[in-house]
Design a protein around this motif. Structure first.
Motif, PDB file in Angstrom:
ATOM      1  N   TRP A 257       0.871  -1.174   0.000  1.00 44.47           N
ATOM      2  CA  TRP A 257       0.000   0.000   0.000  1.00 44.47           C
ATOM      3  C   TRP A 257       0.908   1.224   0.000  1.00 44.47           C
ATOM      4  N   GLU A 258       0.481   2.275  -0.713  1.00 41.99           N
ATOM      5  CA  GLU A 258       1.178   3.564  -0.750  1.00 41.99           C
ATOM      6  C   GLU A 258       0.139   4.662  -0.553  1.00 41.99           C
ATOM      7  N   MET A 259       0.558   5.782  -0.013  1.00 48.91           N
ATOM      8  CA  MET A 259      -0.327   6.934   0.103  1.00 48.91           C
ATOM      9  C   MET A 259       0.021   7.902  -1.024  1.00 48.91           C
ATOM     10  N   ASP A 260      -0.979   8.278  -1.819  1.00 48.09           N
ATOM     11  CA  ASP A 260      -0.797   9.225  -2.914  1.00 48.09           C
ATOM     12  C   ASP A 260      -1.765  10.376  -2.654  1.00 48.09           C
ATOM     13  N   GLY A 261      -1.277  11.405  -1.986  1.00 48.02           N
ATOM     14  CA  GLY A 261      -2.153  12.501  -1.558  1.00 48.02           C
ATOM     15  C   GLY A 261      -3.126  11.979  -0.525  1.00 48.02           C
ATOM     16  N   GLU A 262      -4.419  12.016  -0.835  1.00 47.97           N
ATOM     17  CA  GLU A 262      -5.459  11.539   0.078  1.00 47.97           C
ATOM     18  C   GLU A 262      -5.957  10.144  -0.303  1.00 47.97           C
ATOM     19  N   VAL A 263      -5.266   9.493  -1.237  1.00 50.50           N
ATOM     20  CA  VAL A 263      -5.705   8.187  -1.736  1.00 50.50           C
ATOM     21  C   VAL A 263      -4.722   7.112  -1.293  1.00 50.50           C
ATOM     22  N   LEU A 264      -5.254   6.049  -0.712  1.00 49.45           N
ATOM     23  CA  LEU A 264      -4.469   4.879  -0.337  1.00 49.45           C
ATOM     24  C   LEU A 264      -4.514   3.929  -1.523  1.00 49.45           C
ATOM     25  N   LYS A 265      -3.334   3.620  -2.103  1.00 48.78           N
ATOM     26  CA  LYS A 265      -3.272   2.792  -3.314  1.00 48.78           C
ATOM     27  C   LYS A 265      -2.548   1.490  -3.014  1.00 48.78           C
ATOM     28  N   GLY A 266      -3.196   0.376  -3.384  1.00 43.68           N
ATOM     29  CA  GLY A 266      -2.589  -0.933  -3.203  1.00 43.68           C
ATOM     30  C   GLY A 266      -2.321  -1.603  -4.529  1.00 43.68           C
ATOM     31  N   LYS A 267      -1.177  -2.265  -4.604  1.00 45.30           N
ATOM     32  CA  LYS A 267      -0.838  -3.053  -5.793  1.00 45.30           C
ATOM     33  C   LYS A 267      -0.374  -4.416  -5.297  1.00 45.30           C
ATOM     34  N   PHE A 268      -1.102  -5.454  -5.731  1.00 47.14           N
ATOM     35  CA  PHE A 268      -0.849  -6.809  -5.245  1.00 47.14           C
ATOM     36  C   PHE A 268      -0.702  -7.776  -6.414  1.00 47.14           C
ATOM     37  N   ASN A 269       0.202  -8.722  -6.259  1.00 45.60           N
ATOM     38  CA  ASN A 269       0.368  -9.787  -7.239  1.00 45.60           C
ATOM     39  C   ASN A 269      -0.151 -11.084  -6.643  1.00 45.60           C
ATOM     40  N   ARG A 270      -0.933 -11.801  -7.462  1.00 43.35           N
ATOM     41  CA  ARG A 270      -1.380 -13.126  -7.039  1.00 43.35           C
ATOM     42  C   ARG A 270      -0.173 -14.041  -6.999  1.00 43.35           C
ATOM     43  N   LYS A 271      -0.092 -14.877  -5.978  1.00 43.44           N
ATOM     44  CA  LYS A 271       1.031 -15.803  -5.874  1.00 43.44           C
ATOM     45  C   LYS A 271       0.891 -16.972  -6.850  1.00 43.44           C
ATOM     46  N   ASP A 272      -0.336 -17.309  -7.260  1.00 40.42           N
ATOM     47  CA  ASP A 272      -0.523 -18.467  -8.135  1.00 40.42           C
ATOM     48  C   ASP A 272      -0.246 -18.157  -9.607  1.00 40.42           C
ATOM     49  N   ASN A 273      -0.456 -16.910 -10.056  1.00 41.11           N
ATOM     50  CA  ASN A 273      -0.263 -16.617 -11.476  1.00 41.11           C
ATOM     51  C   ASN A 273       0.452 -15.285 -11.728  1.00 41.11           C
TER      52      ASN A 273
ATOM     53  N   LYS B 233      -0.531 -12.350 -11.625  1.00 40.72           N
ATOM     54  CA  LYS B 233      -1.330 -11.272 -12.204  1.00 40.72           C
ATOM     55  C   LYS B 233      -1.581 -10.199 -11.148  1.00 40.72           C
ATOM     56  N   VAL B 234      -1.771  -8.965 -11.612  1.00 47.23           N
ATOM     57  CA  VAL B 234      -1.850  -7.805 -10.720  1.00 47.23           C
ATOM     58  C   VAL B 234      -3.292  -7.449 -10.381  1.00 47.23           C
ATOM     59  N   LEU B 235      -3.541  -7.232  -9.106  1.00 51.67           N
ATOM     60  CA  LEU B 235      -4.801  -6.693  -8.602  1.00 51.67           C
ATOM     61  C   LEU B 235      -4.461  -5.339  -7.995  1.00 51.67           C
ATOM     62  N   THR B 236      -5.160  -4.289  -8.433  1.00 45.29           N
ATOM     63  CA  THR B 236      -4.946  -2.975  -7.841  1.00 45.29           C
ATOM     64  C   THR B 236      -6.205  -2.563  -7.087  1.00 45.29           C
ATOM     65  N   THR B 237      -6.011  -1.776  -6.056  1.00 42.07           N
ATOM     66  CA  THR B 237      -7.137  -1.300  -5.259  1.00 42.07           C
ATOM     67  C   THR B 237      -6.804   0.075  -4.702  1.00 42.07           C
ATOM     68  N   THR B 238      -7.823   0.886  -4.504  1.00 40.96           N
ATOM     69  CA  THR B 238      -7.640   2.187  -3.864  1.00 40.96           C
ATOM     70  C   THR B 238      -8.694   2.357  -2.778  1.00 40.96           C
ATOM     71  N   ARG B 239      -8.334   3.128  -1.786  1.00 37.74           N
ATOM     72  CA  ARG B 239      -9.286   3.544  -0.757  1.00 37.74           C
ATOM     73  C   ARG B 239      -9.226   5.062  -0.704  1.00 37.74           C
ATOM     74  N   THR B 240     -10.400   5.680  -0.763  1.00 40.73           N
ATOM     75  CA  THR B 240     -10.483   7.128  -0.685  1.00 40.73           C
ATOM     76  C   THR B 240     -11.776   7.515   0.018  1.00 40.73           C
ATOM     77  N   LEU B 241     -11.804   8.719   0.570  1.00 40.23           N
ATOM     78  CA  LEU B 241     -13.014   9.221   1.215  1.00 40.23           C
ATOM     79  C   LEU B 241     -13.737  10.134   0.246  1.00 40.23           C
ATOM     80  N   VAL B 242     -15.041   9.851   0.050  1.00 40.55           N
ATOM     81  CA  VAL B 242     -15.882  10.649  -0.844  1.00 40.55           C
ATOM     82  C   VAL B 242     -17.173  10.972  -0.092  1.00 40.55           C
ATOM     83  N   ALA B 243     -17.416  12.233   0.161  1.00 40.81           N
ATOM     84  CA  ALA B 243     -18.634  12.684   0.850  1.00 40.81           C
ATOM     85  C   ALA B 243     -18.859  11.913   2.157  1.00 40.81           C
TER      86      ALA B 243
END
Length: 132
Positions: A83-99, A101-111
């Motif tokens: 996970w990395e913090m990019d301004g107010e956005v928490l950004k995750g970059k994960f690789n599956r161990k079986d293949n 392949k990349v899964l990306t995810t973000t967490r942010t606050l909206v309203a």
């Protein structure tokens, strides 16, 4: 520290298609749509302690921004990433161990809601959480 607190899933968008792309079978996908997921986030500087509780499991995760760690999804899929913090956005970059392949995810606050967005192999999904 804006993410601190307990958040309960309120609604999901395209989550079934996202899980299908991950290879999760239809029974587990149907169960996951009604998991009543609650996420408690405790941030202290660049360290996070996350408690996930749902109908199916309880899990605690500790990570430090920028430091790789392992994570197992509810269906058993194993990932490694950061996970990395990019301004107010928490950004995750994960690789599956079986293949690897990349899964990306973000967490942010909206309203005042926590919005978690996902992407895997071109399929996007979003889950929105309300603060408890």
């Amino acid at each position: 520290m804006a993410f601190n607190g307990t958040w309960k899933v309120d609604r999901s968008e395209n989550y079934d298609k996202f899980m299908e792309q991950l290879g999760i079978n239809v029974m587990k996908r149907k169960l996951a749509e009604h998991d009543n997921l609650k996420v408690t986030i405790e941030q202290s500087g660049d360290k996070f302690h996350i408690k996930e509780s749902s109908t199916f499991r309880n899990k605690e995760i500790d990570f430090t921004l920028g430091v790789p760690f392992d994570y197992t999804m509810a269906d058993g899929t194993e990932l490694t990433g950061t996970w990395e913090m990019d301004g107010e956005v928490l950004k995750g970059k994960f690789n599956r161990k079986d293949n690897n392949k990349v899964l990306t995810t973000t967490r942010t606050l909206v309203a005042g809601e926590l919005v978690q967005s996902y992407n895997y192999e071109g399929v996007d999904a979003k889950r929105t959480f309300k603060k408890q």
